[in-house]
Write a protein that holds these residues in place. Structure first.
Motif, short mmCIF file in Angstrom:
data_model
loop_
_atom_site.label_atom_id
_atom_site.label_comp_id
_atom_site.label_asym_id
_atom_site.label_seq_id
_atom_site.Cartn_x
_atom_site.Cartn_y
_atom_site.Cartn_z
N GLY A 109 0.81 -1.21 0.00
CA GLY A 109 0.00 0.00 0.00
C GLY A 109 0.84 1.26 0.00
O GLY A 109 0.58 2.20 -0.75
N HIS A 111 -6.78 3.62 -6.37
CA HIS A 111 -6.00 4.49 -7.25
C HIS A 111 -6.48 4.45 -8.70
O HIS A 111 -6.08 5.30 -9.50
CB HIS A 111 -4.52 4.10 -7.21
N GLY A 159 1.02 8.65 -6.40
CA GLY A 159 0.85 10.01 -5.90
C GLY A 159 1.25 11.06 -6.90
O GLY A 159 0.82 12.21 -6.82
N ASP A 206 0.91 3.89 -3.00
CA ASP A 206 0.57 5.29 -2.69
C ASP A 206 1.66 6.23 -3.20
O ASP A 206 1.37 7.27 -3.80
CB ASP A 206 0.40 5.50 -1.18
#
Length: 166
Positions: A56, A94, A64, A60
């Motif tokens: 995760g 996402h 991002g 991320d």
């Protein structure tokens, strides 16, 4: 379709495997996927191997910054039923769009050799101009994923050339 230059052919393979990240065994799925990406003309570094619990955090960080996202990201591992298998849960939030047909094709391909193929919680989709897919952490699962994606990849990339964040 975009009239501008094509986006760079960049690829990334992330392996979610606690045992491989700790050096307890050598991952064999990541190299299959990297070799396939390179054979398709992608610049792809060696696989990144992370512990399952960190997938995760890894996703991320990667997702991002959509401007720096590789065109193709393949995540190997963490798609099973074990408590640590969290790749699908980490990837799903996402994605801008899921592509369930690719998952169905993957399962159909896997069923040709093993009934357990349908236990993989594979997930495919797009985020910005990037295509992402979660695959099982086995050499066979990686090979099946590459075989399913092979005739689709160029069409996916052409469609994503014209994608604009809104």
């Amino acid at each position: 379709m975009s009239d501008g230059p094509s986006l760079p052919r960049t690829g990334l393979v992330i392996v979610a495997s606690t045992r491989a990240a700790r050096g307890l065994y050598e991952d064999r799925s990541g190299p299959v996927l990297v070799d396939w990406l390179r054979s398709r003309g992608f610049e792809a570094p060696s696989p990144r191997v992370v512990e399952d619990r960190l997938i995760g955090v890894e996703l991320d960080a990667l997702l991002g910054d959509r401007e720096r996202l590789p065109r193709v990201t393949l995540i190997s591992g963490g798609t099973g039923l074990n408590a640590e298998d969290r790749t699908v849960e980490a990837l799903r939030p996402h994605l801008d769009k899921e592509i369930p047909g690719i998952a169905h094709a993957f399962w159909a391909r896997g069923l040709e050799s093993t009934p357990a193929a349908v236990l993989s919680r594979t997930l495919a989709g797009v985020a910005g101009r990037g295509f992402l897919m979660a695959l099982p952490g086995s050499r066979g699962g990686a090979a099946d994923g590459a075989a399913v994606l092979d005739p689709l990849l160029e069409h996916i990339l052409r469609q994503l050339e014209d994608y604009h964040d809104r």
